[in-house]
Design a protein around this motif. Structure first.
Motif, PDB file in Angstrom:
ATOM      1  N   PRO A 119       0.965  -1.705   0.223  1.00  0.00           N
ATOM      2  CA  PRO A 119       0.315   0.187   0.534  1.00  0.00           C
ATOM      3  C   PRO A 119       1.159   0.716  -0.340  1.00  0.00           C
ATOM      4  O   PRO A 119       2.322   1.156   0.365  1.00  0.00           O
ATOM      5  CB  PRO A 119      -0.718   0.045   1.011  1.00  0.00           C
ATOM      6  N   VAL A 120       0.213   2.283  -0.988  1.00  0.00           N
ATOM      7  CA  VAL A 120       0.793   2.968  -1.156  1.00  0.00           C
ATOM      8  C   VAL A 120       0.697   4.566   0.428  1.00  0.00           C
ATOM      9  O   VAL A 120       1.415   5.201   0.755  1.00  0.00           O
ATOM     10  CB  VAL A 120       1.113   4.396  -1.630  1.00  0.00           C
ATOM     11  N   LEU A 121      -0.407   4.336   0.562  1.00  0.00           N
ATOM     12  CA  LEU A 121      -0.771   4.661   2.213  1.00  0.00           C
ATOM     13  C   LEU A 121      -0.853   4.367   3.051  1.00  0.00           C
ATOM     14  O   LEU A 121      -0.798   2.936   2.847  1.00  0.00           O
ATOM     15  CB  LEU A 121      -1.917   4.910   1.894  1.00  0.00           C
ATOM     16  N   PRO A 122      -0.608   4.852   4.682  1.00  0.00           N
ATOM     17  CA  PRO A 122      -0.565   4.312   5.702  1.00  0.00           C
ATOM     18  C   PRO A 122      -1.708   3.426   5.679  1.00  0.00           C
ATOM     19  O   PRO A 122      -2.857   3.428   5.307  1.00  0.00           O
ATOM     20  CB  PRO A 122      -0.795   5.168   6.719  1.00  0.00           C
ATOM     21  N   VAL A 123      -1.560   1.917   6.699  1.00  0.00           N
ATOM     22  CA  VAL A 123      -2.937   1.036   6.574  1.00  0.00           C
ATOM     23  C   VAL A 123      -3.601   1.231   7.506  1.00  0.00           C
ATOM     24  O   VAL A 123      -2.532   1.964   8.904  1.00  0.00           O
ATOM     25  CB  VAL A 123      -2.552  -0.194   6.743  1.00  0.00           C
ATOM     26  N   MET A 124      -4.615   1.243   8.197  1.00  0.00           N
ATOM     27  CA  MET A 124      -5.268   1.693   8.915  1.00  0.00           C
ATOM     28  C   MET A 124      -5.609   0.843  10.203  1.00  0.00           C
ATOM     29  O   MET A 124      -5.346  -0.609   9.385  1.00  0.00           O
ATOM     30  CB  MET A 124      -6.958   1.418   9.308  1.00  0.00           C
ATOM     31  N   GLU A 125      -5.649   0.850  11.661  1.00  0.00           N
ATOM     32  CA  GLU A 125      -5.097  -0.436  11.778  1.00  0.00           C
ATOM     33  C   GLU A 125      -6.500  -1.078  12.628  1.00  0.00           C
ATOM     34  O   GLU A 125      -6.868  -0.617  12.424  1.00  0.00           O
ATOM     35  CB  GLU A 125      -4.730   0.169  13.754  1.00  0.00           C
ATOM     36  N   GLY A 126      -6.088  -2.248  12.383  1.00  0.00           N
ATOM     37  CA  GLY A 126      -7.186  -3.664  12.567  1.00  0.00           C
ATOM     38  C   GLY A 126      -7.555  -4.064  11.168  1.00  0.00           C
ATOM     39  O   GLY A 126      -8.688  -4.837  11.286  1.00  0.00           O
ATOM     40  N   HIS A 127      -7.190  -2.981   9.779  1.00  0.00           N
ATOM     41  CA  HIS A 127      -7.272  -3.691   8.769  1.00  0.00           C
ATOM     42  C   HIS A 127      -6.750  -4.535   8.269  1.00  0.00           C
ATOM     43  O   HIS A 127      -5.882  -5.295   8.587  1.00  0.00           O
ATOM     44  CB  HIS A 127      -7.343  -2.861   7.851  1.00  0.00           C
ATOM     45  N   ILE A 163      -1.879  -9.888   5.624  1.00  0.00           N
ATOM     46  CA  ILE A 163      -1.701 -10.026   7.096  1.00  0.00           C
ATOM     47  C   ILE A 163      -3.261  -9.907   7.678  1.00  0.00           C
ATOM     48  O   ILE A 163      -3.324  -8.241   7.714  1.00  0.00           O
ATOM     49  CB  ILE A 163      -0.590  -9.026   7.918  1.00  0.00           C
ATOM     50  N   HIS A 164      -3.394  -9.654   8.730  1.00  0.00           N
ATOM     51  CA  HIS A 164      -4.342  -9.908   8.970  1.00  0.00           C
ATOM     52  C   HIS A 164      -5.333  -8.971  10.435  1.00  0.00           C
ATOM     53  O   HIS A 164      -4.213  -8.559  11.463  1.00  0.00           O
ATOM     54  CB  HIS A 164      -5.268 -11.218   9.880  1.00  0.00           C
ATOM     55  N   HIS A 165      -5.678  -7.726  10.496  1.00  0.00           N
ATOM     56  CA  HIS A 165      -6.366  -7.185  11.259  1.00  0.00           C
ATOM     57  C   HIS A 165      -4.870  -6.341  12.242  1.00  0.00           C
ATOM     58  O   HIS A 165      -3.935  -6.460  13.397  1.00  0.00           O
ATOM     59  CB  HIS A 165      -6.494  -7.807  12.840  1.00  0.00           C
ATOM     60  N   VAL A 166      -4.037  -5.938  10.985  1.00  0.00           N
ATOM     61  CA  VAL A 166      -2.549  -5.055  11.480  1.00  0.00           C
ATOM     62  C   VAL A 166      -2.696  -4.268  12.503  1.00  0.00           C
ATOM     63  O   VAL A 166      -4.020  -3.630  13.200  1.00  0.00           O
ATOM     64  CB  VAL A 166      -2.026  -3.988  10.042  1.00  0.00           C
ATOM     65  N   ASN A 167      -1.975  -4.272  13.253  1.00  0.00           N
ATOM     66  CA  ASN A 167      -1.270  -3.487  14.187  1.00  0.00           C
ATOM     67  C   ASN A 167      -0.169  -2.626  14.213  1.00  0.00           C
ATOM     68  O   ASN A 167       0.922  -3.145  13.224  1.00  0.00           O
ATOM     69  CB  ASN A 167      -1.413  -3.494  15.626  1.00  0.00           C
ATOM     70  N   LYS A 168       0.630  -1.471  15.359  1.00  0.00           N
ATOM     71  CA  LYS A 168       1.426  -0.575  14.679  1.00  0.00           C
ATOM     72  C   LYS A 168       2.530  -1.754  15.095  1.00  0.00           C
ATOM     73  O   LYS A 168       3.509  -1.313  14.251  1.00  0.00           O
ATOM     74  CB  LYS A 168       1.744  -0.017  16.054  1.00  0.00           C
ATOM     75  N   SER A 169       2.595  -2.986  15.269  1.00  0.00           N
ATOM     76  CA  SER A 169       3.774  -3.616  15.507  1.00  0.00           C
ATOM     77  C   SER A 169       4.194  -4.698  14.233  1.00  0.00           C
ATOM     78  O   SER A 169       5.358  -4.680  14.304  1.00  0.00           O
ATOM     79  CB  SER A 169       3.687  -4.792  16.182  1.00  0.00           C
ATOM     80  N   ASP A 170       3.087  -4.599  13.291  1.00  0.00           N
ATOM     81  CA  ASP A 170       3.405  -4.542  11.329  1.00  0.00           C
ATOM     82  C   ASP A 170       4.359  -3.856  11.379  1.00  0.00           C
ATOM     83  O   ASP A 170       4.334  -3.723   9.897  1.00  0.00           O
ATOM     84  CB  ASP A 170       2.052  -4.547  11.458  1.00  0.00           C
ATOM     85  N   THR A 192      -1.380   2.925  10.554  1.00  0.00           N
ATOM     86  CA  THR A 192      -2.302   4.618  11.353  1.00  0.00           C
ATOM     87  C   THR A 192      -3.155   4.491  12.560  1.00  0.00           C
ATOM     88  O   THR A 192      -3.582   3.056  12.129  1.00  0.00           O
ATOM     89  CB  THR A 192      -2.768   6.040  10.796  1.00  0.00           C
ATOM     90  N   VAL A 193      -2.994   4.459  13.671  1.00  0.00           N
ATOM     91  CA  VAL A 193      -4.464   4.175  14.972  1.00  0.00           C
ATOM     92  C   VAL A 193      -5.057   4.400  14.198  1.00  0.00           C
ATOM     93  O   VAL A 193      -6.038   5.858  14.041  1.00  0.00           O
ATOM     94  CB  VAL A 193      -3.150   4.916  15.864  1.00  0.00           C
ATOM     95  N   LYS A 194      -6.499   4.017  14.928  1.00  0.00           N
ATOM     96  CA  LYS A 194      -8.080   4.279  14.261  1.00  0.00           C
ATOM     97  C   LYS A 194      -7.919   5.979  14.509  1.00  0.00           C
ATOM     98  O   LYS A 194      -8.027   6.401  16.039  1.00  0.00           O
ATOM     99  CB  LYS A 194      -8.531   3.368  15.178  1.00  0.00           C
ATOM    100  N   PRO A 195      -8.692   6.720  13.858  1.00  0.00           N
ATOM    101  CA  PRO A 195      -8.865   8.280  14.392  1.00  0.00           C
ATOM    102  C   PRO A 195      -9.887   8.060  15.881  1.00  0.00           C
ATOM    103  O   PRO A 195     -11.044   6.929  15.322  1.00  0.00           O
ATOM    104  CB  PRO A 195      -9.521   8.412  13.003  1.00  0.00           C
ATOM    105  N   THR A 196     -10.484   9.197  16.402  1.00  0.00           N
ATOM    106  CA  THR A 196     -10.525   8.951  17.686  1.00  0.00           C
ATOM    107  C   THR A 196     -12.339   9.796  17.327  1.00  0.00           C
ATOM    108  O   THR A 196     -12.937   9.777  17.814  1.00  0.00           O
ATOM    109  CB  THR A 196     -10.491   9.658  18.753  1.00  0.00           C
TER     110      THR A 196
END
Ligand SMILES: *[C@@H]1O[C@H](CO)[C@@H](O)[C@H](O)[C@H]1NC(C)=O
Ligand SMILES: *[C@@H]1O[C@H](CO)[C@@H](O)[C@H](O)[C@H]1NC(C)=O
Length: 252
Positions: A119-127, A163-170, A192-196
């Motif tokens: 991906p060219v753009l940051p991946v959203m956490e959990g995706h 990679i399922h459900h990516v998180n910051k450690s990925d 990127t972490v989920k926007p609040t």
């Protein structure tokens, strides 16, 4: 105070989005790595086209050069490159006349036989994110090894790794190789972490307001603090009457 802060926040947010020029950059094909000779279209999606957005890039040889005059073919808020080569590798962004900038996109062009489509753009956490290790010539689904930060993490029989459900450690530097063909360049994948903003905090329920009942009995002022739920104001007078009755009784 608590109840007035939310409307003010909304007003402030809309003011900011009205006065701030924003643009986002996308690339097609959507991959951070590309083969030499491919054609690429970069697109600047802007809120306000009068802000004079231009596409710029930094490569190893040049900085802040502009699409149309130094490289590529400018077409409105897009920029086309018809035959890319490794010297087109670099960081791309949109910039307004006032100097506002969009997100940046990092592109690596290789003269080699293998790319990692990431991906060219940051991946959203959990995706989920799917990486594709691809050769320039078919077949494009050969077995591939995937590496993160230099270590082999998985071998996939068809060259696709999800990679399922990516998180910051990925987050990290990824590359792949295909036996007998070669190795891809490396690309950074960010998470990127989920926007609040999607879940605005709900204001706490109104706390019971202290109510003062001033009573006078026998010219002596008596004050009582009463805690009442704010929606039970109808009961206020009754309660005060009761207190009066009680006080009166006490005085006699
Ligand atoms: C482009 O290069 C300039 C000069 O080195 C630097 O100041 C700027 O931060 C770079 N921009 C990006 C997006 O990397
Ligand atoms: C730029 O590329 C896009 C997509 O390939 C194409 O539709 C468009 O016509 C091109 N524009 C120019 C000015 O070459």
């Amino acid at each position: 105070m608590e109840t007035t802060s939310l409307p003010w926040l909304l007003v402030l947010t809309s003011l900011l989005s009205c006065t701030t020029n924003q643009a986002s950059l996308t690339v097609s094909p959507s991959s951070s790595q590309l083969f030499e000779g491919e054609s690429v279209s970069l697109s600047c999606e802007e809120d306000d086209s009068s802000a004079g957005w231009t596409l710029r890039r930094n490569t190893t040889r040049e900085t802040r050069t502009q699409c149309g005059s130094d490289w590529g073919k400018s077409a409105g808020s897009s920029c086309n490159m018809s035959y890319i080569d490794p010297l087109d590798s670099g960081v791309y962004w949109c910039e307004s006349r006032e100097g506002a900038t969009s997100n940046t996109i990092s592109i690596t062009v290789t003269g080699g036989p293998v790319i990692l489509q990431s991906p060219v753009l940051p991946v959203m956490e959990g995706h989920d994110v799917t990486l594709h290790c691809k050769t320039e010539t078919p077949p494009s689904n050969l077995p591939a090894g995937f590496y993160k930060d230099g270590s082999l993490i998985r071998t996939e029989p068809t060259g696709h790794m999800t990679i399922h459900h990516v998180n910051k450690s990925d987050e990290g530097l990824y590359k792949c190789d295909i036996r007998g063909r070669g190795e891809s360049p490396s690309s950074w994948i960010s998470v990127t972490v989920k926007p609040t903003t999607t879940a605005l905090p709900t204001p706490p329920p109104p706390s019971p307001q202290p109510q003062w009942c001033q009573l006078t009995g026998n010219d002596l002022p008596i004050s009582m603090v009463m805690t009442l739920p704010s929606q039970a104001e109808d009961g206020l007078n009754d309660d005060c009457d009761d207190v009066t009755a009680l006080t009166t009784k006490h005085n006699f």
